[in-house]
Design a protein around this motif. Structure first.
Motif, PDB file in Angstrom:
ATOM      1  N   PHE A 194       0.836  -1.202   0.000  1.00 55.45           N
ATOM      2  CA  PHE A 194       0.000   0.000   0.000  1.00 55.45           C
ATOM      3  C   PHE A 194       0.868   1.248   0.000  1.00 55.45           C
ATOM      4  CE2 PHE A 194      -1.839  -3.452   2.459  1.00 55.45           C
ATOM      5  CZ  PHE A 194      -3.087  -3.613   1.870  1.00 55.45           C
ATOM      6  N   TYR A 195       0.280   2.344  -0.489  1.00 55.43           N
ATOM      7  CA  TYR A 195       0.877   3.656  -0.334  1.00 55.43           C
ATOM      8  C   TYR A 195       0.099   4.424   0.730  1.00 55.43           C
ATOM      9  CZ  TYR A 195       3.335   2.921  -4.776  1.00 55.43           C
ATOM     10  OH  TYR A 195       4.129   2.419  -5.773  1.00 55.43           O
ATOM     11  N   THR A 196       0.818   5.209   1.515  1.00 52.19           N
ATOM     12  CA  THR A 196       0.184   6.095   2.473  1.00 52.19           C
ATOM     13  C   THR A 196       1.025   7.357   2.582  1.00 52.19           C
ATOM     14  OG1 THR A 196      -0.802   6.238   4.692  1.00 52.19           O
ATOM     15  CG2 THR A 196       1.356   5.165   4.530  1.00 52.19           C
ATOM     16  N   ASN A 197       0.522   8.343   3.313  1.00 55.67           N
ATOM     17  CA  ASN A 197       1.267   9.592   3.493  1.00 55.67           C
ATOM     18  C   ASN A 197       0.825  10.267   4.781  1.00 55.67           C
ATOM     19  OD1 ASN A 197      -1.163  10.353   1.446  1.00 55.67           O
ATOM     20  ND2 ASN A 197      -0.788  12.038   2.880  1.00 55.67           N
ATOM     21  N   ALA A 198       1.625  11.207   5.231  1.00 55.15           N
ATOM     22  CA  ALA A 198       1.275  12.043   6.376  1.00 55.15           C
ATOM     23  C   ALA A 198       0.736  13.374   5.861  1.00 55.15           C
ATOM     24  CB  ALA A 198       2.485  12.258   7.269  1.00 55.15           C
ATOM     25  N   ASP A 199       0.047  14.113   6.746  1.00 52.48           N
ATOM     26  CA  ASP A 199      -0.608  15.344   6.298  1.00 52.48           C
ATOM     27  C   ASP A 199       0.212  16.580   6.653  1.00 52.48           C
ATOM     28  OD1 ASP A 199      -1.069  15.552   9.023  1.00 52.48           O
ATOM     29  OD2 ASP A 199      -3.186  15.042   8.911  1.00 52.48           O
ATOM     30  N   ALA A 200      -0.457  17.696   6.941  1.00 49.29           N
ATOM     31  CA  ALA A 200       0.207  18.991   7.148  1.00 49.29           C
ATOM     32  C   ALA A 200       1.291  18.903   8.205  1.00 49.29           C
ATOM     33  CB  ALA A 200      -0.822  20.042   7.557  1.00 49.29           C
ATOM     34  N   VAL A 214       7.320  18.636  -4.608  1.00 52.69           N
ATOM     35  CA  VAL A 214       6.228  19.583  -4.440  1.00 52.69           C
ATOM     36  C   VAL A 214       6.006  19.801  -2.945  1.00 52.69           C
ATOM     37  CG1 VAL A 214       5.080  19.000  -6.623  1.00 52.69           C
ATOM     38  CG2 VAL A 214       4.533  17.712  -4.540  1.00 52.69           C
ATOM     39  N   ALA A 215       5.136  20.732  -2.607  1.00 53.26           N
ATOM     40  CA  ALA A 215       4.869  21.013  -1.195  1.00 53.26           C
ATOM     41  C   ALA A 215       3.802  20.078  -0.629  1.00 53.26           C
ATOM     42  CB  ALA A 215       4.418  22.463  -1.042  1.00 53.26           C
ATOM     43  N   ASN A 216       3.849  19.894   0.673  1.00 50.96           N
ATOM     44  CA  ASN A 216       2.786  19.190   1.388  1.00 50.96           C
ATOM     45  C   ASN A 216       2.097  20.217   2.293  1.00 50.96           C
ATOM     46  OD1 ASN A 216       1.127  17.680   3.059  1.00 50.96           O
ATOM     47  ND2 ASN A 216       2.681  16.157   3.597  1.00 50.96           N
ATOM     48  N   HIS A 217       1.135  20.946   1.712  1.00 51.98           N
ATOM     49  CA  HIS A 217       0.372  21.893   2.527  1.00 51.98           C
ATOM     50  C   HIS A 217      -0.546  21.126   3.472  1.00 51.98           C
ATOM     51  CE1 HIS A 217       1.802  25.466   0.460  1.00 51.98           C
ATOM     52  NE2 HIS A 217       1.569  24.876  -0.699  1.00 51.98           N
ATOM     53  N   ASP A 218      -1.282  20.174   2.910  1.00 51.63           N
ATOM     54  CA  ASP A 218      -2.112  19.288   3.734  1.00 51.63           C
ATOM     55  C   ASP A 218      -2.610  18.125   2.886  1.00 51.63           C
ATOM     56  OD1 ASP A 218      -3.438  18.189   5.838  1.00 51.63           O
ATOM     57  OD2 ASP A 218      -4.897  19.783   6.106  1.00 51.63           O
ATOM     58  N   TRP A 219      -1.703  17.154   2.659  1.00 52.83           N
ATOM     59  CA  TRP A 219      -2.075  15.962   1.903  1.00 52.83           C
ATOM     60  C   TRP A 219      -3.021  15.118   2.760  1.00 52.83           C
ATOM     61  CZ3 TRP A 219       2.988  13.511  -0.472  1.00 52.83           C
ATOM     62  CH2 TRP A 219       3.616  14.450  -1.304  1.00 52.83           C
ATOM     63  N   GLU A 220      -4.209  14.870   2.253  1.00 52.81           N
ATOM     64  CA  GLU A 220      -5.187  14.136   3.040  1.00 52.81           C
ATOM     65  C   GLU A 220      -5.751  12.908   2.334  1.00 52.81           C
ATOM     66  OE1 GLU A 220      -5.956  14.356   6.056  1.00 52.81           O
ATOM     67  OE2 GLU A 220      -5.539  16.378   6.779  1.00 52.81           O
ATOM     68  N   SER A 221      -5.459  12.738   1.040  1.00 50.86           N
ATOM     69  CA  SER A 221      -6.069  11.611   0.330  1.00 50.86           C
ATOM     70  C   SER A 221      -5.204  11.182  -0.847  1.00 50.86           C
ATOM     71  CB  SER A 221      -7.469  12.000  -0.167  1.00 50.86           C
ATOM     72  OG  SER A 221      -8.112  10.912  -0.789  1.00 50.86           O
ATOM     73  N   LEU A 222      -5.308   9.890  -1.178  1.00 54.57           N
ATOM     74  CA  LEU A 222      -4.667   9.315  -2.353  1.00 54.57           C
ATOM     75  C   LEU A 222      -5.722   8.579  -3.183  1.00 54.57           C
ATOM     76  CD1 LEU A 222      -1.452   7.617  -0.868  1.00 54.57           C
ATOM     77  CD2 LEU A 222      -1.544   9.739  -2.200  1.00 54.57           C
ATOM     78  N   ALA A 223      -5.651   8.747  -4.499  1.00 56.58           N
ATOM     79  CA  ALA A 223      -6.481   7.963  -5.412  1.00 56.58           C
ATOM     80  C   ALA A 223      -5.564   7.343  -6.455  1.00 56.58           C
ATOM     81  CB  ALA A 223      -7.541   8.843  -6.065  1.00 56.58           C
ATOM     82  N   GLU A 277     -10.915  15.400   2.469  1.00 58.36           N
ATOM     83  CA  GLU A 277      -9.954  14.392   2.930  1.00 58.36           C
ATOM     84  C   GLU A 277     -10.188  13.043   2.269  1.00 58.36           C
ATOM     85  OE1 GLU A 277      -9.512  14.095   7.137  1.00 58.36           O
ATOM     86  OE2 GLU A 277      -9.304  16.260   7.440  1.00 58.36           O
ATOM     87  N   ALA A 278     -11.041  12.996   1.244  1.00 51.90           N
ATOM     88  CA  ALA A 278     -11.395  11.714   0.625  1.00 51.90           C
ATOM     89  C   ALA A 278     -11.537  11.885  -0.882  1.00 51.90           C
ATOM     90  CB  ALA A 278     -12.700  11.192   1.220  1.00 51.90           C
ATOM     91  N   SER A 279     -11.071  10.891  -1.631  1.00 50.67           N
ATOM     92  CA  SER A 279     -11.164  10.948  -3.086  1.00 50.67           C
ATOM     93  C   SER A 279     -11.128   9.548  -3.671  1.00 50.67           C
ATOM     94  CB  SER A 279     -10.007  11.782  -3.666  1.00 50.67           C
ATOM     95  OG  SER A 279      -8.766  11.123  -3.419  1.00 50.67           O
ATOM     96  N   ILE A 280     -11.661   9.418  -4.879  1.00 43.75           N
ATOM     97  CA  ILE A 280     -11.520   8.188  -5.658  1.00 43.75           C
ATOM     98  C   ILE A 280     -11.300   8.584  -7.117  1.00 43.75           C
ATOM     99  CG2 ILE A 280     -13.008   6.821  -4.129  1.00 43.75           C
ATOM    100  CD1 ILE A 280     -15.173   7.031  -6.360  1.00 43.75           C
ATOM    101  N   TYR A 313      -2.897   9.971  -7.523  1.00 43.85           N
ATOM    102  CA  TYR A 313      -3.385  11.342  -7.413  1.00 43.85           C
ATOM    103  C   TYR A 313      -3.305  11.725  -5.937  1.00 43.85           C
ATOM    104  CZ  TYR A 313      -5.047  10.365 -12.101  1.00 43.85           C
ATOM    105  OH  TYR A 313      -5.110  10.016 -13.438  1.00 43.85           O
ATOM    106  N   VAL A 314      -2.376  12.612  -5.629  1.00 43.50           N
ATOM    107  CA  VAL A 314      -2.164  13.068  -4.264  1.00 43.50           C
ATOM    108  C   VAL A 314      -3.001  14.328  -4.071  1.00 43.50           C
ATOM    109  CG1 VAL A 314      -0.470  13.765  -2.535  1.00 43.50           C
ATOM    110  CG2 VAL A 314       0.191  12.154  -4.356  1.00 43.50           C
ATOM    111  N   VAL A 315      -4.019  14.229  -3.249  1.00 44.41           N
ATOM    112  CA  VAL A 315      -4.976  15.329  -3.099  1.00 44.41           C
ATOM    113  C   VAL A 315      -4.537  16.220  -1.939  1.00 44.41           C
ATOM    114  CG1 VAL A 315      -7.393  15.937  -2.748  1.00 44.41           C
ATOM    115  CG2 VAL A 315      -6.803  13.866  -4.031  1.00 44.41           C
ATOM    116  N   ASP A 316      -3.994  17.389  -2.294  1.00 48.25           N
ATOM    117  CA  ASP A 316      -3.564  18.373  -1.306  1.00 48.25           C
ATOM    118  C   ASP A 316      -4.710  19.362  -1.128  1.00 48.25           C
ATOM    119  OD1 ASP A 316      -2.328  20.241   0.287  1.00 48.25           O
ATOM    120  OD2 ASP A 316      -0.470  20.294  -0.865  1.00 48.25           O
TER     121      ASP A 316
END
Length: 308
Positions: free
Chosen positions: A90-96, A119-128, A188-191, A136-139
């Protein structure tokens, strides 16, 4: 009353199991196997296996269908979850406040790879993830509903230095921030589905509605079009669509909402079914591994499997 029933069931589990029986039973946790070897080290491992088996029994009594897989190692927190390129990864990430890094982990919680993005991580909250493996990293974390720099990053994990961007704004947001009763622009959610990205908002005003927005999955400035409003009595933290496209799950804190239909349009009109996950922790990431099974991550680093 529920707590009393759970504790009563746990007492029954403990009183009906001997140490040797617990060590010989099959465990649903892939990271632990009963040891048949002697020695002090193996004895400690056997004891740990016993405890993990009992932990999963307790979890299953409290939340039927839920089992703990692992605890992440060397991952600061998990704010999202997406399938990686190999089964069981799996892929995961931390947020702001954290680095712009994707973490590849396995079902045992082991960190396999760190992928830094330029790129910047202002507030990564979701991955699709799409059907070609693009992430798709949803900031778009937007606690105060005041951000104007919302963006989705498109990246191939095998070529992380080549990142394209989808800057966007919500079609119906005109104030930054809006009045407190209208603050429903935190995502914080995406598909990904059929060439489009769907964003699901976290209702910070009434906690009654998750708005659904659509974006084209190609780079370039876009306006997120509002296509639906879902009656979700909670704050959505992640989403996932089953491989057959007939089941959508929306994760919230210690709860899950399941919507089903013959296609995506029917799903968006379905009545959500509620699943209580009380005790699981701050549930932040979710992804389907097959049509009936999801894996859930928490900000604290726990990894669970849930059978729908």
């Amino acid at each position: 009353m529920r707590t009393i029933l759970v504790l009563t069931a746990l007492v029954g589990v403990l009183s009906g199991s001997s140490c040797s029986q617990a060590q010989n039973e099959d465990s649903t946790v892939k990271t632990h196997k009963d040891s048949k070897k002697g020695g002090k080290k193996d004895g400690k491992k056997g004891k740990k296996n016993q405890e993990d088996t009992l932990e999963n029994r307790f979890i299953d009594v409290a939340i039927p269908g839920l089992s703990k897989l692992a605890t992440f190692s060397n991952v600061p927190e998990s704010s999202s979850l997406a399938l990686a390129d190999q089964p069981g990864t799996f892929y995961t990430n931390a947020d702001a406040g954290n680095s712009p890094t994707l973490y590849k982990v396995n079902a045992e919680g082991k960190l396999l790879q760190e992928i830094s993005l330029p790129v910047a991580n202002h507030d990564w909250e979701s991955l699709a993830k799409d059907d070609k493996g693009t992430l798709y990293v949803v900031d778009a974390g937007n606690n105060n509903n005041s951000r104007k720099n919302l963006v989705v990053y498109r990246v191939n994990p095998a070529a992380p230095q080549q990142v394209s961007q989808i800057p966007f704004a919500y079609a119906d947001q005109t104030e930054f921030p809006p009045k407190k009763d209208d603050r429903n622009f935190d995502c914080e959610a995406s598909i990904w589905h059929a060439g489009k990205l769907y964003l699901f908002t976290k209702d910070r005003a009434q906690q009654t509605t998750s708005k659904v927005y659509a974006l084209n999955d190609q780079p370039g400035q876009q306006t997120a079009k509002l296509i639906a409003k879902l009656a979700i009595p909670g704050e959505v933290t992640d989403a996932s669509l089953s491989p057959d496209g007939r089941r959508l799950v929306l994760l919230a804190r210690e709860e899950l909402f399941v919507l089903e239909g013959s296609d995506f349009n029917a799903i968006l009109k379905a009545k959500p079914r509620h699943v209580d996950l009380t005790g699981a922790g701050q549930t932040e990431g979710i992804t389907f591994t097959d049509n009936q099974t999801v894996v859930i991550s928490t900000e604290e680093g726990s990894l669970y499997q849930y059978k729908l």
